[in-house]
Scaffold this motif. Structure first.
Motif, PDB file in Angstrom:
ATOM      1  N   TYR A 280     -13.157  -8.133   5.206  1.00 53.51           N
ATOM      2  CA  TYR A 280     -12.282  -7.965   6.370  1.00 53.51           C
ATOM      3  C   TYR A 280     -12.461  -6.591   7.008  1.00 53.51           C
ATOM      4  O   TYR A 280     -12.299  -6.419   8.209  1.00 53.51           O
ATOM      5  N   CYS A 281     -12.811  -5.614   6.185  1.00 53.27           N
ATOM      6  CA  CYS A 281     -12.775  -4.216   6.610  1.00 53.27           C
ATOM      7  C   CYS A 281     -14.080  -3.514   6.224  1.00 53.27           C
ATOM      8  O   CYS A 281     -14.113  -2.773   5.242  1.00 53.27           O
ATOM      9  N   PRO A 282     -15.184  -3.746   6.956  1.00 52.45           N
ATOM     10  CA  PRO A 282     -16.465  -3.113   6.599  1.00 52.45           C
ATOM     11  C   PRO A 282     -16.402  -1.599   6.788  1.00 52.45           C
ATOM     12  O   PRO A 282     -16.018  -1.117   7.848  1.00 52.45           O
ATOM     13  N   LEU A 283     -16.766  -0.887   5.747  1.00 49.90           N
ATOM     14  CA  LEU A 283     -16.750   0.572   5.776  1.00 49.90           C
ATOM     15  C   LEU A 283     -18.140   1.104   5.424  1.00 49.90           C
ATOM     16  O   LEU A 283     -18.944   0.377   4.838  1.00 49.90           O
ATOM     17  N   PRO A 284     -18.422   2.359   5.730  1.00 52.56           N
ATOM     18  CA  PRO A 284     -19.694   2.949   5.298  1.00 52.56           C
ATOM     19  C   PRO A 284     -19.838   2.868   3.781  1.00 52.56           C
ATOM     20  O   PRO A 284     -18.840   2.801   3.053  1.00 52.56           O
ATOM     21  N   GLN A 285     -21.065   2.877   3.290  1.00 56.81           N
ATOM     22  CA  GLN A 285     -21.353   2.675   1.874  1.00 56.81           C
ATOM     23  C   GLN A 285     -20.524   3.570   0.968  1.00 56.81           C
ATOM     24  O   GLN A 285     -19.984   3.124  -0.048  1.00 56.81           O
ATOM     25  N   GLU A 286     -20.376   4.838   1.332  1.00 53.17           N
ATOM     26  CA  GLU A 286     -19.676   5.776   0.455  1.00 53.17           C
ATOM     27  C   GLU A 286     -18.169   5.492   0.367  1.00 53.17           C
ATOM     28  O   GLU A 286     -17.489   5.983  -0.540  1.00 53.17           O
ATOM     29  N   ALA A 287     -17.661   4.681   1.295  1.00 47.57           N
ATOM     30  CA  ALA A 287     -16.224   4.404   1.321  1.00 47.57           C
ATOM     31  C   ALA A 287     -15.900   2.933   1.086  1.00 47.57           C
ATOM     32  O   ALA A 287     -14.736   2.532   1.172  1.00 47.57           O
ATOM     33  N   LYS A 288     -16.896   2.105   0.738  1.00 51.52           N
ATOM     34  CA  LYS A 288     -16.695   0.659   0.742  1.00 51.52           C
ATOM     35  C   LYS A 288     -15.604   0.194  -0.221  1.00 51.52           C
ATOM     36  O   LYS A 288     -14.932  -0.805   0.037  1.00 51.52           O
ATOM     37  N   HIS A 289     -15.405   0.908  -1.338  1.00 47.23           N
ATOM     38  CA  HIS A 289     -14.381   0.500  -2.292  1.00 47.23           C
ATOM     39  C   HIS A 289     -12.978   0.878  -1.840  1.00 47.23           C
ATOM     40  O   HIS A 289     -12.001   0.590  -2.532  1.00 47.23           O
ATOM     41  N   LEU A 290     -12.867   1.532  -0.679  1.00 45.72           N
ATOM     42  CA  LEU A 290     -11.558   1.879  -0.129  1.00 45.72           C
ATOM     43  C   LEU A 290     -11.150   0.909   0.982  1.00 45.72           C
ATOM     44  O   LEU A 290     -10.233   1.198   1.755  1.00 45.72           O
ATOM     45  N   ALA A 291     -11.806  -0.241   1.045  1.00 50.82           N
ATOM     46  CA  ALA A 291     -11.452  -1.253   2.050  1.00 50.82           C
ATOM     47  C   ALA A 291      -9.991  -1.642   1.895  1.00 50.82           C
ATOM     48  O   ALA A 291      -9.483  -1.761   0.778  1.00 50.82           O
ATOM     49  N   TRP A 292      -9.316  -1.859   3.021  1.00 49.59           N
ATOM     50  CA  TRP A 292      -7.881  -2.117   2.993  1.00 49.59           C
ATOM     51  C   TRP A 292      -7.525  -3.466   3.592  1.00 49.59           C
ATOM     52  O   TRP A 292      -8.329  -4.113   4.268  1.00 49.59           O
ATOM     53  N   LEU A 293      -6.306  -3.869   3.348  1.00 47.06           N
ATOM     54  CA  LEU A 293      -5.719  -5.074   3.943  1.00 47.06           C
ATOM     55  C   LEU A 293      -4.521  -4.656   4.772  1.00 47.06           C
ATOM     56  O   LEU A 293      -3.621  -3.964   4.275  1.00 47.06           O
ATOM     57  N   ASP A 294      -4.512  -5.057   6.033  1.00 48.44           N
ATOM     58  CA  ASP A 294      -3.353  -4.795   6.889  1.00 48.44           C
ATOM     59  C   ASP A 294      -2.189  -5.641   6.402  1.00 48.44           C
ATOM     60  O   ASP A 294      -2.345  -6.839   6.124  1.00 48.44           O
ATOM     61  N   LEU A 295      -1.006  -5.041   6.282  1.00 53.91           N
ATOM     62  CA  LEU A 295       0.137  -5.779   5.749  1.00 53.91           C
ATOM     63  C   LEU A 295       0.692  -6.815   6.721  1.00 53.91           C
ATOM     64  O   LEU A 295       1.564  -7.600   6.351  1.00 53.91           O
ATOM     65  N   ASP A 296       0.176  -6.835   7.953  1.00 53.63           N
ATOM     66  CA  ASP A 296       0.572  -7.889   8.894  1.00 53.63           C
ATOM     67  C   ASP A 296      -0.257  -9.157   8.717  1.00 53.63           C
ATOM     68  O   ASP A 296       0.068 -10.197   9.281  1.00 53.63           O
ATOM     69  N   THR A 297      -1.347  -9.077   7.945  1.00 53.62           N
ATOM     70  CA  THR A 297      -2.209 -10.244   7.767  1.00 53.62           C
ATOM     71  C   THR A 297      -1.733 -11.093   6.588  1.00 53.62           C
ATOM     72  O   THR A 297      -1.013 -10.621   5.700  1.00 53.62           O
ATOM     73  N   GLU A 298      -2.188 -12.341   6.578  1.00 52.58           N
ATOM     74  CA  GLU A 298      -1.829 -13.233   5.472  1.00 52.58           C
ATOM     75  C   GLU A 298      -2.371 -12.702   4.149  1.00 52.58           C
ATOM     76  O   GLU A 298      -1.670 -12.708   3.133  1.00 52.58           O
ATOM     77  N   ALA A 299      -3.615 -12.197   4.166  1.00 50.75           N
ATOM     78  CA  ALA A 299      -4.205 -11.671   2.934  1.00 50.75           C
ATOM     79  C   ALA A 299      -3.443 -10.447   2.442  1.00 50.75           C
ATOM     80  O   ALA A 299      -3.218 -10.285   1.238  1.00 50.75           O
ATOM     81  N   GLY A 300      -3.023  -9.585   3.369  1.00 50.10           N
ATOM     82  CA  GLY A 300      -2.262  -8.396   2.994  1.00 50.10           C
ATOM     83  C   GLY A 300      -0.920  -8.754   2.379  1.00 50.10           C
ATOM     84  O   GLY A 300      -0.498  -8.166   1.371  1.00 50.10           O
ATOM     85  N   GLN A 301      -0.242  -9.736   2.968  1.00 50.76           N
ATOM     86  CA  GLN A 301       1.053 -10.166   2.431  1.00 50.76           C
ATOM     87  C   GLN A 301       0.881 -10.826   1.062  1.00 50.76           C
ATOM     88  O   GLN A 301       1.690 -10.615   0.149  1.00 50.76           O
ATOM     89  N   GLU A 302      -0.188 -11.630   0.926  1.00 47.27           N
ATOM     90  CA  GLU A 302      -0.462 -12.271  -0.366  1.00 47.27           C
ATOM     91  C   GLU A 302      -0.716 -11.235  -1.447  1.00 47.27           C
ATOM     92  O   GLU A 302      -0.187 -11.333  -2.552  1.00 47.27           O
ATOM     93  N   TYR A 303      -1.566 -10.245  -1.116  1.00 45.13           N
ATOM     94  CA  TYR A 303      -1.868  -9.222  -2.115  1.00 45.13           C
ATOM     95  C   TYR A 303      -0.600  -8.479  -2.518  1.00 45.13           C
ATOM     96  O   TYR A 303      -0.386  -8.194  -3.701  1.00 45.13           O
ATOM     97  N   TRP A 304       0.232  -8.149  -1.561  1.00 45.85           N
ATOM     98  CA  TRP A 304       1.468  -7.398  -1.864  1.00 45.85           C
ATOM     99  C   TRP A 304       2.349  -8.183  -2.842  1.00 45.85           C
ATOM    100  O   TRP A 304       2.872  -7.615  -3.810  1.00 45.85           O
ATOM    101  N   LEU A 305       2.486  -9.479  -2.600  1.00 48.46           N
ATOM    102  CA  LEU A 305       3.280 -10.323  -3.513  1.00 48.46           C
ATOM    103  C   LEU A 305       2.618 -10.411  -4.883  1.00 48.46           C
ATOM    104  O   LEU A 305       3.291 -10.314  -5.920  1.00 48.46           O
TER     105      LEU A 305
END
Length: 478
Positions: A280-305
């Motif tokens: 969902y959130c492509p980042l440069p190689q050095e930061a790829k493990h810091l990809a985030w989920l917006d809490l307004d998205t279904e995936a973000g809400q699912e992860y939070w729960l």
């Protein structure tokens, strides 16, 4: 009694596709919609083969009558430009900088360049991890980073304090060792008959697909501890401050201290949603493990729960560990102290705005908040009260922190050194390997000195009989 094996589902699911390396986000949703609308007559294996063909050569299907939307979604995701980092990192507080390795500092510097970052801090026990360093605290705007939380979601400390004379431990060491062996399980072992718990009735276990798949394993691992640095130990605790939150007079007591997390439940949630975030959130190689989920998205809400469920599950495991041991002791605890790390909280920043605070290997230390900061198996741990230091984002260290990697510890240290160290401290050890030797960790007293502005010490815990993981494969035991 053997459980009946579940019949495999014949309907293609998002988990099926993710397991094959199919990209999440729009391509995943489009693929399932097309399959369940236009290709229901195909068997599941044929459906998978069809989607793999499109994934392998999407440019050949971009004009296809039914598969074009999927091909276009895949191509669009492949062509997406990485999200740019800020050119300069924001400044952040570092506690005990001289003891923190360069890799951890570099990881924190990258985290401070994310476009969603509000503020950050690095605790004195920090060392390099994946994405956010262990000991890293990061506040973000309306977004959660699965690897900013960590793999062992909701890992925590829990202490039970008993009105038992401390001499009991020296007089009953063999009895207590047996007590620990009978009532604790580590790593890949489990109780043959797990105790039930209300956590297993939570709606998330039926409402979130990835969590639903993990329910049986979660029940099997109830009341158990992980491997690595997780432990259950008996020791003595000295309460220094009579004005404590648990109404204990100053003095010495027997205590049980445990450290563990959410087992495979948390690890699988972390792995699944990290992959979703990275798609969902492509980042440069050095930061790829810091990809985030917006809490307004279904995936973000699912992860939070799912994250909150894993945290509560970790707590339930600790409660069962302490209940089993208290029953074996024949005593009820006078007080229980518990706090967690590897989690994200909704909090307010200095201006009153809501932020998501990730504490990956960091202890909540808001003003008046109680917590436990352990040392090693041979050095003291501390009951602390937070001072609410804004520069530290109301946080403190979660332990001593490693000074050697696990590989380095195995190469550098010897069993004889570890035994000598434990004997000097008067500690009996059940299990554990050289990677958890006390010498592989920083000096806890120095770590505490670095954070005197973050917490005040209310009590000191001295480990006496320690159990850690010694099992190599998954087995069931009574």
């Amino acid at each position: 009694m053997k459980k009946k094996k579940k019949k495999a589902s014949t309907k293609l699911s998002s988990q099926d596709l993710l397991a094959l390396g199919f990209p999440s986000g729009k391509p995943l949703g489009t693929a399932l919609n097309i399959i369940h609308t236009h290709y229901t007559e195909l068997g599941k294996n044929h459906q998978i083969e069809l989607l793999q063909d499109v994934l392998a050569a999407p440019d050949q299907y971009h004009m296809h009558a039914t598969l074009a939307p999927l091909a276009q979604a895949i191509l669009a995701q492949q062509e997406a430009e990485p999200i740019a980092l800020k050119p300069d990192k924001q400044q952040y507080a570092i506690y005990g900088a001289e003891g923190i390795e360069e890799g951890a500092l570099n990881q924190m510097d990258i985290a401070m360049r994310l476009p969603i970052t509000d503020s950050g801090a690095l605790m004195p026990d920090a060392h390099q991890g994946y994405g956010l360093p262990v000991g890293g605290v990061l506040a973000t705007h309306h977004a959660v980073i699965p690897y900013g939380v960590g793999v062992d979601i909701g890992c925590r400390m829990s202490m039970s304090i008993f009105d038992i004379h401390t001499g009991y431990l020296d007089k009953n060491r063999e009895k207590i060792i047996k007590m620990l062996k009978d009532n604790t399980r580590f790593g890949n072992t489990a109780f043959k008959r797990p105790m039930d718990h209300e956590i297993m009735e939570r709606p998330e276990f039926s409402e979130i697909p990835i969590v639903r798949e993990l329910k049986d394993r979660a029940f099997q691992q109830l009341g158990t501890s992980g491997g690595g640095n997780h432990f259950v130990e008996f020791g003595t605790v000295e309460i220094h401050d009579a004005n404590n939150d648990f109404d204990l007079p100053s003095g010495k007591y027997v205590a049980i201290l445990s450290h563990s997390g959410s087992r495979r439940l948390g690890a699988n949630i972390a792995g699944y949603y990290t992959k979703v975030a990275m798609d969902y959130c492509p980042l440069p190689q050095e930061a790829k493990h810091l990809a985030w989920l917006d809490l307004d998205t279904e995936a973000g809400q699912e992860y939070w729960l799912a994250m909150n469920l894993a945290g509560d599950y970790a707590s339930a495991c600790h409660h069962q560990i302490h209940e089993r041991l208290a029953a074996s002791l024949g005593e009820a605890p006078m007080a229980r102290i518990e706090n967690h790390h590897n989690f994200a909280w909704k909090e307010k920043d200095a201006s009153g705005k809501e932020v998501i605070v990730h504490r990956k290997g960091a202890t909540p230390a808001g003003k008046g908040v109680m917590g436990i900061i352990p040392g090693t198996m041979a050095t003291p741990g501390f009951i602390v009260r937070g001072k609410g230091e804004a520069a530290a984002i109301n946080s403190a260290s979660h332990g001593a922190g490693r000074v050697m990697s696990r590989t380095q510890a195995f190469k550098t240290l010897s069993e004889a050194q570890m035994r000598k160290n434990l004997q000097k401290a008067g500690v009996d050890l059940v299990g554990a390997a050289l990677d958890e030797a006390p010498m592989a960790y920083k000096d806890i007293h120095q770590v505490m000195a670095y954070q005197r502005d973050l917490v005040e010490v209310v009590g000191t815990f001295y480990p006496k009989i320690v159990r850690m993981n010694e099992d190599k494969k998954y087995v069931e035991v009574d």
